[in-house]
Design an enzyme around this catalytic site. Structure first.
Site, mmCIF file in Angstrom:
data_model
loop_
_atom_site.group_PDB
_atom_site.id
_atom_site.type_symbol
_atom_site.label_atom_id
_atom_site.label_comp_id
_atom_site.label_asym_id
_atom_site.label_seq_id
_atom_site.Cartn_x
_atom_site.Cartn_y
_atom_site.Cartn_z
ATOM 1 N N GLY A 46 0.834 -1.188 0.000
ATOM 2 C CA GLY A 46 0.000 0.000 0.000
ATOM 3 C C GLY A 46 0.869 1.238 0.000
ATOM 4 C CD GLN A 51 3.300 5.758 2.705
ATOM 5 O OE1 GLN A 51 2.333 5.234 2.162
ATOM 6 N NE2 GLN A 51 4.268 5.066 3.280
ATOM 7 C CB CYS A 94 5.020 1.765 7.329
ATOM 8 S SG CYS A 94 4.621 3.341 6.550
ATOM 9 C CG LEU A 95 6.482 0.820 1.209
ATOM 10 C CD1 LEU A 95 6.012 1.173 -0.197
ATOM 11 C CD2 LEU A 95 7.559 -0.252 1.158
ATOM 12 C CG HIS A 136 -0.644 1.119 7.283
ATOM 13 N ND1 HIS A 136 0.291 0.691 8.200
ATOM 14 C CD2 HIS A 136 0.037 1.959 6.457
ATOM 15 C CE1 HIS A 136 1.459 1.253 7.945
ATOM 16 N NE2 HIS A 136 1.345 2.021 6.878
ATOM 17 C CD GLU A 137 -0.970 2.371 2.760
ATOM 18 O OE1 GLU A 137 -0.523 3.538 2.647
ATOM 19 O OE2 GLU A 137 -0.243 1.415 3.076
ATOM 20 C CG HIS A 140 0.373 6.765 5.389
ATOM 21 N ND1 HIS A 140 1.510 7.212 6.018
ATOM 22 C CD2 HIS A 140 0.543 5.433 5.226
ATOM 23 C CE1 HIS A 140 2.341 6.198 6.226
ATOM 24 N NE2 HIS A 140 1.772 5.099 5.752
HETATM 25 NI NI NI Z 1 2.602 3.188 5.730
#
Ligand code: NI
Length: 172
Positions: A46, A51, A94-95, A136-137, A140
């Protein structure tokens, strides 16, 4: 297509979240496609627009993380949770936090309303892992990060990792 750089903690853009998307044009579709490309490149499942430094309520995901399963891809614009049920803890990454894995509590079953890339209103029911990735996304888009939601013990455990990232960011 040019890959987008995924911003890493503690980049301030991650705390800004996103503004509602109002224009559904080719630029938005291109952005979503580039975000999916970057997500696969970074081996994630995701990615949210903040991000990549873009303050829009746009996110892409593929719960399998598998580029050969494009039928599992979802692009959500202006998503809102309209129903939620149950809560459970499970591990996430998480990236924007490379190498950090920790348990986060999420709703098990959710219903969301969102717009697709044409601006059409859609609803989706999700549970388990898919519901987790969506939540989660969506965090963000509000500038909320997984490290905000850790248990006290995990917050202490990941603190050295976060400090390393903070030092690296200060030097960059
Ligand atoms: Ni994340």
């Amino acid at each position: 297509m040019q890959p987008l750089e995924v911003l890493v903690y503690p980049h301030p853009a991650l705390r800004r979240g996103g503004q509602p998307v109002t224009v559904f044009d080719q630029a938005l579709r291109d952005l979503a496609a580039r975000m999916l490309g970057s997500m696969y490149e970074e081996v994630g499942c995701g990615l949210a627009a903040p991000q990549v430094g873009i303050d829009q309520k746009l996110l892409v995901l593929n719960p399998s993380g598998d580029e050969s399963k494009p039928e599992e891809e979802l692009t959500l614009v202006n998503p809102k949770i309209t129903k939620k049920k149950g809560r459970e803890w499970d591990e996430e990454g998480c990236l924007s936090f490379p190498g950090v894995r920790a348990e986060v509590e999420r709703h098990i079953d959710i219903t969301i309303s969102y717009q697709d890339l044409t601006g059409a209103a859609q609803t989706l029911k999700a549970n388990g892992w898919l519901a987790r990735v969506i939540q989660h996304e969506m965090d963000h888009l509000e500038g909320v990060l997984m490290v905000d939601r850790l248990s006290t013990a995990d917050k202490l455990r990941v603190r050295p990792e976060l400090e390393k990232m903070e030092q690296r960011f200060a030097r960059s």
